[in-house]
Design a protein around this motif. Structure first.
Motif, PDB file in Angstrom:
ATOM      1  N   CYS A 112       0.734  -1.262  -0.131  1.00 24.42           N
ATOM      2  CA  CYS A 112       0.046   0.087   0.103  1.00 24.42           C
ATOM      3  C   CYS A 112       0.854   1.312   0.001  1.00 24.42           C
ATOM      4  N   VAL A 113       1.769   1.440   0.768  1.00 22.43           N
ATOM      5  CA  VAL A 113       2.351   2.664   1.221  1.00 22.43           C
ATOM      6  C   VAL A 113       3.022   3.368  -0.015  1.00 22.43           C
ATOM      7  N   PRO A 114       4.033   2.314  -0.698  1.00 18.87           N
ATOM      8  CA  PRO A 114       4.888   2.743  -1.820  1.00 18.87           C
ATOM      9  C   PRO A 114       3.770   3.064  -3.044  1.00 18.87           C
ATOM     10  N   ALA A 115       2.798   2.435  -3.083  1.00 14.73           N
ATOM     11  CA  ALA A 115       1.963   2.706  -4.284  1.00 14.73           C
ATOM     12  C   ALA A 115       1.133   3.823  -4.026  1.00 14.73           C
ATOM     13  N   MET A 116       0.691   4.272  -2.677  1.00  9.39           N
ATOM     14  CA  MET A 116       0.116   5.632  -2.530  1.00  9.39           C
ATOM     15  C   MET A 116       0.792   6.751  -3.059  1.00  9.39           C
ATOM     16  N   ALA A 117       2.320   6.809  -2.725  1.00 15.62           N
ATOM     17  CA  ALA A 117       3.147   7.833  -3.293  1.00 15.62           C
ATOM     18  C   ALA A 117       3.242   7.958  -4.563  1.00 15.62           C
ATOM     19  N   PHE A 118       3.338   6.600  -5.290  1.00 15.25           N
ATOM     20  CA  PHE A 118       3.133   6.680  -6.855  1.00 15.25           C
ATOM     21  C   PHE A 118       2.175   7.215  -7.191  1.00 15.25           C
ATOM     22  N   LEU A 138      -6.720  12.216  -6.373  1.00 14.68           N
ATOM     23  CA  LEU A 138      -5.548  11.575  -5.058  1.00 14.68           C
ATOM     24  C   LEU A 138      -6.339  10.552  -4.151  1.00 14.68           C
ATOM     25  N   LEU A 139      -7.799  10.928  -4.019  1.00 16.91           N
ATOM     26  CA  LEU A 139      -8.516   9.761  -3.186  1.00 16.91           C
ATOM     27  C   LEU A 139      -8.706   8.524  -3.962  1.00 16.91           C
ATOM     28  N   LEU A 140      -8.934   8.576  -5.425  1.00 18.77           N
ATOM     29  CA  LEU A 140      -9.205   7.370  -6.218  1.00 18.77           C
ATOM     30  C   LEU A 140      -7.998   6.744  -6.108  1.00 18.77           C
ATOM     31  N   GLY A 141      -6.630   7.538  -6.319  1.00  9.87           N
ATOM     32  CA  GLY A 141      -5.360   6.451  -6.181  1.00  9.87           C
ATOM     33  C   GLY A 141      -5.262   5.638  -4.834  1.00  9.87           C
ATOM     34  N   ASN A 142      -5.702   6.508  -3.878  1.00  6.03           N
ATOM     35  CA  ASN A 142      -5.528   5.885  -2.601  1.00  6.03           C
ATOM     36  C   ASN A 142      -6.317   4.467  -2.409  1.00  6.03           C
ATOM     37  N   LEU A 143      -7.603   4.636  -2.691  1.00  4.33           N
ATOM     38  CA  LEU A 143      -8.652   3.588  -2.846  1.00  4.33           C
ATOM     39  C   LEU A 143      -8.148   2.359  -3.479  1.00  4.33           C
ATOM     40  N   GLY A 144      -7.428   2.858  -4.587  1.00  8.24           N
ATOM     41  CA  GLY A 144      -7.005   1.653  -5.495  1.00  8.24           C
ATOM     42  C   GLY A 144      -5.726   0.803  -4.842  1.00  8.24           C
ATOM     43  N   THR A 145      -5.120   1.582  -4.006  1.00  5.18           N
ATOM     44  CA  THR A 145      -3.958   0.964  -3.309  1.00  5.18           C
ATOM     45  C   THR A 145      -4.604  -0.041  -2.036  1.00  5.18           C
ATOM     46  N   TYR A 146      -5.859   0.566  -1.582  1.00  6.77           N
ATOM     47  CA  TYR A 146      -6.465  -0.184  -0.504  1.00  6.77           C
ATOM     48  C   TYR A 146      -6.866  -1.612  -0.945  1.00  6.77           C
ATOM     49  N   CYS A 147      -7.130  -1.636  -2.144  1.00  4.70           N
ATOM     50  CA  CYS A 147      -7.649  -2.906  -2.767  1.00  4.70           C
ATOM     51  C   CYS A 147      -6.557  -3.686  -3.247  1.00  4.70           C
ATOM     52  N   GLY A 148      -5.558  -3.117  -3.885  1.00  5.78           N
ATOM     53  CA  GLY A 148      -4.432  -3.900  -4.416  1.00  5.78           C
ATOM     54  C   GLY A 148      -3.407  -4.531  -3.456  1.00  5.78           C
ATOM     55  N   ARG A 149      -3.636  -4.048  -2.266  1.00  2.17           N
ATOM     56  CA  ARG A 149      -2.450  -4.267  -1.045  1.00  2.17           C
ATOM     57  C   ARG A 149      -2.955  -5.950  -0.656  1.00  2.17           C
ATOM     58  N   PHE A 150      -3.933  -6.330  -1.178  1.00  2.00           N
ATOM     59  CA  PHE A 150      -4.265  -7.887  -0.604  1.00  2.00           C
ATOM     60  C   PHE A 150      -4.179  -8.749  -1.509  1.00  2.00           C
TER      61      PHE A 150
END
Length: 421
Positions: A112-118, A138-150
């Motif tokens: 999640c964390v590196p992906a949020m920065a990217f 920016l919110l949409l980018g964060n939400l994407g990482t919250y799914c992909g992290r799993f």
């Protein structure tokens, strides 16, 4: 005092001290385990050290080392720039693109964390180019990482499977991905309409910043190494940490990655936090503290409210602590016992999914990493820094964090996260 209760209180104390003093919770947890073990005389050095998961540490270190090399190579950034350039004036594709960037970059290994920065680095220039609201992207980018992290090869995905495996619970990562996709998709649609993304029209021209740029041989090899690592894990069943170490070593031998730079990119504090909490958690389990916590949680639940309340608890905890460092290691070990105490009527996959999803989405808070990344991305931009002052943005993100958890709680109560049982 019951020793299990004392262990639980010690865990709570370490989390609170870490939050207030801004200290690494993992470091405090190891110290707490030493005090608990030797202070009670119940646990000696070997038992305390046994709680430090060498397997998890190797996996986290391997993944972060490998993707530190990949990220410094510039191949992924160039790939995304080329992808954006392909869209031309199809501006309607930008919101799903930003979500997808967050999802893909998190899912292929870094988490999640590196992906949020990217994703933030992609979202801000796109906001300038297209006219979309920067906070929306920016919110949409964060939400994407919250799914992909799993995904199965991320630090979060590996940690969750390790915790569940110790309980003999099987919840495929595919279920986690589907449930978190449902939750983040609902929030993404809400974000899109709230910021009136449907009103944005295509500009006369979107600059093609990737024109004239081509992959170097080193970047092509680096991209190929990502594909090889994924194949080794998914097709041959290789441990993701060992596969990452193998690829990292090959890239360094080929001169594609610098060894010193790669080791500097490793988030050592995160590794200590995640594995350190495990040291204390091992003693909490041994003393019966997790059984006690599970009974307390179960008393407040019924089969129809278990998912909603479990998720709400995870979200509230995540406002004040790390999802991967505290919430997952604390709540996920209770899943089996909570399900058993409720008579086996609640799907364990639902309990796992809501903990994972709610704890992640709570990170939109400006006091968490996700919100901080958004504030940093806006604050360092000359135009958006003035247009969206920090005080206003802080409150806005805080309301998003609270509102999102509230909405997800309602959806959990309605049974949304039982669809893919």
């Amino acid at each position: 005092m019951d020793i299990g209760l004392a262990a639980l209180l010690l865990l709570l104390f370490t989390v609170l001290v870490g939050f207030v003093k801004k200290l690494n919770v993992g470091l405090l947890a190891i110290a707490g385990a030493v005090i608990l073990g030797y202070g009670t005389g119940l646990f000696k050095g070997a038992k305390i050290i046994a709680g430090f998961s060498a397997n998890l540490f190797m996996i986290l270190l391997g993944i972060t080392l490998f993707f530190g090399i990949i990220q410094s190579n510039g191949c992924i950034e160039l790939s995304m720039r080329k992808l954006v350039g392909l869209f031309g004036r199809h501006v309607w594709l930008v919101p799903p693109l930003v979500y997808g960037v967050g999802f893909v970059f998190a899912a292929i290994g870094p988490g999640c964390v590196p992906a949020m920065a990217f994703a933030a680095a992609v979202a801000v220039p796109l906001a300038h180019e297209t006219g979309y609201h920067p906070i929306m992207l920016l919110l949409l980018g964060n939400l994407g990482t919250y799914c992909g992290r799993f995904s199965p090869i991320t630090p979060e995905g590996v940690l969750i499977q390790e915790i569940l495996g110790k309980q003999g619970i099987v919840v495929p990562n595919s279920i986690l991905l589907l449930d978190t996709f449902l939750g983040t998709l609902v929030l993404a649609v809400l974000v899109f309409f709230f910021y009136k993304g449907y009103q944005v029209k295509a500009p006369e021209k979107i600059s093609r910043t990737e024109d004239g740029l081509h992959y170097t041989a080193a970047q092509l090899i680096a991209l190929g190494s990502v594909a090889v690592m994924i194949l080794l894990v998914l097709k041959l069943g290789m441990n993701v940490g060992l596969a990452s170490f193998l690829m990292a070593a090959l890239l360094i031998l080929l001169g594609i990655g610098d060894e010193k730079t790669a080791f500097k990119s490793v988030p050592w504090s995160t590794l200590i936090m995640v594995c350190g909490v495990g040291v204390l958690m091992n003693l909490v389990i041994a003393t019966g503290g997790i059984n006690l916590l599970a009974r307390m949680i179960s008393r407040a639940m019924s089969p129809s409210t278990a998912g909603a309340l479990m998720g709400l608890l995870a979200g509230v905890m995540s406002w004040f602590s790390s999802a991967i460092g505290v919430v997952f290691p604390t709540l996920l070990p209770t899943v089996g016992l909570v399900g058993e105490n409720l008579g086996g009527t609640v799907p364990l996959s639902e309990l796992v999914s809501v903990v994972a999803l709610f704890a992640s989405v709570a990170g939109l808070s400006p006091a968490s990493t996700g919100g901080a990344v958004i504030m940093g991305a806006c604050g360092t931009d000359a135009e958006y820094g003035k247009k969206y002052p920090a005080e206003k943005l802080f409150l806005e993100l805080l309301l998003w964090a609270i509102g999102s958890i509230g909405l997800l709680t309602l959806l959990a109560f309605l049974g949304l996260f039982r669809i893919f049982v």
